[in-house]
Design an enzyme around this catalytic site. Structure first.
Site, PDB file in Angstrom:
ATOM      1  N   LYS A 288       0.860  -1.096  -0.007  1.00 46.32           N
ATOM      2  CA  LYS A 288      -0.003  -0.001  -0.053  1.00 46.32           C
ATOM      3  C   LYS A 288       0.929   1.280   0.076  1.00 46.32           C
ATOM      4  CE  LYS A 288      -4.339   1.265   2.323  1.00 46.32           C
ATOM      5  NZ  LYS A 288      -5.270   1.110   3.126  1.00 46.32           N
ATOM      6  N   GLU A 374     -18.825  -6.232  11.094  1.00 45.79           N
ATOM      7  CA  GLU A 374     -19.651  -5.699  11.954  1.00 45.79           C
ATOM      8  C   GLU A 374     -20.718  -6.427  12.698  1.00 45.79           C
ATOM      9  OE1 GLU A 374     -17.794  -2.686   9.565  1.00 45.79           O
ATOM     10  OE2 GLU A 374     -18.714  -4.609   9.157  1.00 45.79           O
ATOM     11  N   ARG A 402     -24.434  -2.746   9.136  1.00 48.09           N
ATOM     12  CA  ARG A 402     -24.408  -4.414   8.761  1.00 48.09           C
ATOM     13  C   ARG A 402     -24.589  -4.991   9.863  1.00 48.09           C
ATOM     14  NH1 ARG A 402     -19.258  -4.761   5.098  1.00 48.09           N
ATOM     15  NH2 ARG A 402     -20.166  -4.557   2.999  1.00 48.09           N
TER      16      ARG A 402
END
Length: 640
Positions: A288, A374, A402
């Site tokens: 990244k 979640e 969620r």
């Protein structure tokens, strides 16, 4: 600012233009694309690190496959800026995340090269499988239906939905390509057993074709080589972990590959395209922030940045006059945790975003980052509460959605005292509709036995953290927005609020304004304008949507000609509960003028928060206009 020199990229209007380039030229395109991405994001701000990590992969995929006929689906899609540059949107890339500009995520209405919109994680494999089945059952779309390719990060792969899709795909045996973009770096350092498993898959392993073949690409090799590769695979089974988990789910496993090496990416992608039959998982290792030193050095690898200076990476952030709500929550929770060892905190891959990184430093054994999960976060918190702890489950409003089934079944029905800290309530600006916290009041306040609060300012938030910590009679939630507070005087410690009781801030006549949440500041500003017109409004802060302050609401209704509620949430929330109370009490029978100011029944595209609230008609001028209209003042003046 001078635009970077990009001679080859300048020739690419659409991905098909890449087909005429040699592999060496494609490597140069990738370099130019990285430079262009950095230059664009330096002007707009946005998600930088994720896109830089997939530059080579983006070029290779578009060069090998035939988009938009082949469906390229980016999970979350905050890594899609390079993809947007290659797919006919380069001329608009400097409008990213701005009003009337390009979305920071993939968006079906924006381009045929965005076959599926995203912004939340772990949906790409489900969507790609849907495209693959549609293709095989004769589905028709304007661009045609070819291959379905999902690109999913290792952080997103930890979510249950990704495994549900993998399990289904393995059983259906459809030709489907899943690329696991493994950068060991979601927004927070990834957690959990899957992350450890992926790390073991390539720990110390040289990136060699022989090893990749031995670990699952056997079926892709020409027949004469298959036998030798099988023998090599048997030899290596005792030496390596291999792609076993994915193979058990029914996927052919290829990898790991160096995702920044075009000499590895291009041949493997071409082979996969030519030979894959069933579902295949290509494991690609990337970095990244790759290729931009300031992002590579940053803790979050340049996940989300403000505008910045390209040479230094220094971000241009305006100095803050007031603390952010997120920081106020985090510091208040620390104070409560210092007094009560049973207080613990749960977050889902967002310790920094929710401010809980501070809690992790002070109380590492009491902070649980469960990864992008979640549903699990909510039920885990329910288990903690059932076990006698005081869990604060800190999630963004848009991500809490969620876990709704778990809130109903595992928390509310069992009356467990889980404390929900709901960050990013209301409209959030540049991330747009996908990240707006529009629905939590509506979907929580209809649950029996729950307490739902909204902070009007940062001082109120301190009190609500204390109130939640002291509350053991079932679930309790408090919502607060992104960004800075109002700059009010802060209490040293939070006071425990009386449940279901609001407060009157100013007394007036004719019209009462009842605010729920941080539109209170705009409401008070509207009152200043109304004062100039000789209209002195009563202003109250509801504090609670559940239970309602019946006495306060009925008092306002009986002593005013008009009552207007104001909230930063969708229809069906606070104002709807007030209307229900007024109807049941027969208040409308005696002619009260009642209005409810809520978010409009649309998804509001990205812009600055102020612009978004202007669209929603929830700014001070809109509140003033609503009062005048309700009292009939505006009509009288316009007739004169």
């Amino acid at each position: 600012m001078t635009k970077p020199e990009t001679p080859l990229l300048d020739k690419v209007r659409i991905p098909a233009d890449l087909k005429g380039f040699s592999d060496a030229q494609l490597r140069q395109v990738a370099d130019e694309l990285r430079t262009e991405t950095i230059a664009a994001v330096s002007e707009t701000g946005g998600h930088l690190g994720a896109g830089l990590g997939v530059v080579e992969l983006t070029v290779a995929l578009h060069a090998v496959f035939d988009t938009p006929r082949d469906k390229l689906i980016w999970d979350v899609s905050h890594q899609s800026y390079p993809h947007k540059i290659l797919t006919g949107r380069r001329d608009r890339i400097r409008t990213l995340r701005q009003k009337d500009g390009l979305s920071g995520f993939t968006k079906r209405s924006e381009s045929p090269y965005d076959p599926f919109g995203a912004a939340h994680s772990s949906t790409s494999i489900s969507a790609a499988l849907g495209f693959a089945v549609a293709r095989d059952l004769g589905g028709q779309v304007p661009e045609g239906l070819g291959d379905a390719i999902a690109v999913i990060g290792d952080g997103a792969m930890s979510a249950g939905m990704a495994f549900e899709a993998m399990n289904n795909a393995g059983a259906l045996k459809k030709r489907l390509i899943v690329i696991l973009n493994d950068n060991e770096m979601s927004i927070a350092p990834p957690v959990g057993a899957l992350s450890s498993y992926l790390t073991r898959l390539y720990a110390g392993a040289p990136f060699q074709e022989f090893k990749a073949a031995a670990k699952g690409a056997v079926s892709l090799l020409p027949p004469p080589f298959q036998e030798g590769a099988k023998r090599a695979k048997e030899l290596l089974k005792s030496l390596t972990v291999g792609g076993t988990l994915f193979e058990e789910l029914g996927f052919s496993y290829v990898g790991p590959l160096d995702g920044h090496d075009m000499e590895q990416l291009l041949p493997v992608l071409r082979t996969v395209k030519a030979r894959a039959t069933g579902p295949i998982l290509l494991h690609v290792i990337t970095k990244k922030g790759k290729g931009y030193a300031p992002a590579e050095k940053a803790d979050d690898k340049g996940h989300a940045t403000a505008k910045f200076d390209v040479l230094t990476g220094k971000q241009h952030k305006a100095p803050s006059n007031a603390p952010s709500y997120t920081k106020v929550f985090a510091e208040s929770l620390l104070k409560e945790a210092a007094e009560d060892s049973r207080i613990c905190a749960v977050t889902a891959a967002m310790p920094d975003g929710t401010g809980l990184n501070l809690f992790a430093e002070r109380y590492p054994s009491r902070l649980f980052d469960v990864g992008i999960a979640e549903q699990h976060a909510v039920t885990f918190a329910a288990g903690l509460a059932a076990g006698g702890l005081k869990p604060f489950c800190a999630l963004y409003s848009t991500f809490l959605q969620r876990g709704y089934d778990q809130i109903v079944h595992d928390v509310a029905i069992q009356r467990l005292p889980v404390r929900f800290a709901i960050d990013r309530a209301g409209l959030v600006g540049a991330d747009g509709a996908t990240h707006a916290g529009s629905f939590d009041t509506a979907f929580l306040a209809n649950l029996p036995g729950i307490t739902v609060m909204a902070a009007a300012d940062e001082a109120e938030l301190v009190h609500m953290v204390a109130t939640a910590a002291a509350h053991d009679e079932g679930p309790i939630a408090f919502r607060y927005p992104r960004g800075e507070g109002e700059g009010v005087t802060m209490p040293e410690r939070g006071a425990v609020l009386q449940i279901g009781k609001g407060r009157i801030l100013r007394e007036g006549s004719r019209v009462a304004l009842l605010s729920f949440g941080t539109r209170l500041g705009e409401t008070l500003r509207a009152c200043e304008a109304l004062d100039a017109r000789g209209i002195k409004a009563t202003v109250a802060d509801a504090r609670f949507a559940k239970p309602l302050d019946r006495d306060l609401i009925l008092q306002l209704a009986r002593h005013h000609e008009a009552l207007i509620t104001i909230e930063e949430g969708a229809i069906g929330g606070f104002g709807s509960h007030v209307a229900q109370l007024l109807a049941e009490e027969g208040i409308f029978d005696s002619g009260l003028k009642y209005r409810s100011m809520v978010l409009p029944d649309i998804f509001i595209d990205q812009a600055s928060p102020a612009d978004m609230y202007a669209v929603a008609k929830l700014n001070a001028a809109d509140i003033e206009a609503k009062v005048l209209d309700t009292l009939g003042v505006a009509q009288l003046q316009s007739r004169a």
